[in-house]
Design a protein around this motif. Structure first.
Motif, short mmCIF file in Angstrom:
data_model
loop_
_atom_site.label_atom_id
_atom_site.label_comp_id
_atom_site.label_asym_id
_atom_site.label_seq_id
_atom_site.Cartn_x
_atom_site.Cartn_y
_atom_site.Cartn_z
N ILE A 197 -1.30 2.22 5.30
CA ILE A 197 -2.64 2.30 5.90
C ILE A 197 -3.21 0.91 6.10
CG2 ILE A 197 -5.01 3.13 5.60
CD1 ILE A 197 -3.80 5.39 3.82
N GLY A 198 -3.08 0.06 5.08
CA GLY A 198 -3.58 -1.30 5.16
C GLY A 198 -2.94 -2.08 6.29
N GLN A 199 -1.63 -1.95 6.42
CA GLN A 199 -0.92 -2.65 7.50
C GLN A 199 -1.35 -2.15 8.86
OE1 GLN A 199 3.15 -1.91 6.24
NE2 GLN A 199 3.31 -3.92 5.23
N LEU A 200 -1.52 -0.83 8.98
CA LEU A 200 -1.99 -0.27 10.25
C LEU A 200 -3.37 -0.82 10.62
CD1 LEU A 200 -1.82 3.36 11.48
CD2 LEU A 200 -4.04 2.28 11.35
N ILE A 201 -4.28 -0.85 9.63
CA ILE A 201 -5.63 -1.35 9.88
C ILE A 201 -5.60 -2.81 10.33
CG2 ILE A 201 -7.84 -1.94 8.78
CD1 ILE A 201 -7.46 0.52 6.97
N VAL A 202 -4.83 -3.63 9.62
CA VAL A 202 -4.77 -5.06 9.93
C VAL A 202 -4.13 -5.31 11.29
CG1 VAL A 202 -3.74 -7.27 9.26
CG2 VAL A 202 -4.80 -5.82 7.53
#
Length: 236
Positions: free
Chosen positions: A158-163
């Protein structure tokens, strides 16, 4: 004035010779929700934005500190967009004072995003699960919720997708919100597949055995369990 107000409330339109026509449909509330910038939040906090996402998904208490009220308001009004599926900006308390009356009113809320200009709020762990020092770009998770907020493979995804979405120069804030929302829908669909309707209850509840049988990584299983609790999908 009252007649005009009632006309807008009941019909969505108000007409007068002096002021012309007002159509409520011309003022989409979602445009106001998009007034802040998700991309700015990600630029400041990077992968740690997923901590804010997780806290909001689990309806935790987020306190934001900055000496400037303008900075607090701009930041806090954007946070609910991370959980766009709820469309709930009522969780915002953008300017709270550390007086007894306002603190007690805040404590009566289950989950919230509250802004303070008083640095003493850092010494009030009874008010927050996640503390954001906006001035120093620091996020602190309270020991009380560390188990519920345990990060794992899913959170990294999720974090990678957001960034990645936020750093794409060709994407607008609304497109970034859409990307996050699509991932959220996947998570909610997974949770829904693990629920059942029983005992005459209309609302589906989590089947804990089905969750365990999926053999998710421990952090993912933990997150889905606490998400079910936040969505009132646990059997009491």
């Amino acid at each position: 004035m009252m007649e005009s107000y009632i006309a807008v409330l009941t019909k969505g339109i108000c007409q007068s010779e002096e002021n012309g026509s007002f159509l409520s449909k011309d003022f989409d509330a979602r445009k106001a929700y998009l007034a802040g910038s998700i991309k700015d939040i990600v630029a400041q906090f990077g992968m740690e934005t997923v901590i804010l996402y997780t806290a909001l998904m689990l309806k935790k208490r987020i306190v934001v500190y900055h000496p400037r009220i303008e900075a607090i308001q701009e930041f806090t009004r954007t946070l609910p967009a991370l959980v766009w599926h709820r469309q709930d900006w009522s969780i915002l308390h953008s300017y709270v004072h550390l007086n007894e009356e306002e603190v007690e009113a805040l404590k009566a809320c289950t989950g919230y995003v509250a802004g303070f200009t008083d640095s003493e709020v850092n010494s009030r762990p009874d008010l927050y699960d996640v503390y954001v020092n906006l001035a120093d770009s620091e996020i602190t998770v309270s020991p009380v919720v560390k188990e519920a907020m345990t990060m794992g493979k899913l959170h990294k995804e999720i974090g990678q997708l957001i960034v990645q979405s936020a750093e794409d120069p060709d994407k607008s804030d609304s497109q970034v919100i859409k990307d996050i929302s699509l991932k959220t829908k996947e998570i909610l669909a997974t949770l829904a597949s693990l629920t059942e309707v029983s005992d005459g209850n209309e609302k589906p509840t989590l089947n804990s055995e089905a969750l365990k049988q999926k053999r998710f990584p421990p952090a993912t299983e933990n997150f889905l369990f606490h998400l079910a609790a936040a969505e009132q999908m646990l059997k009491i």
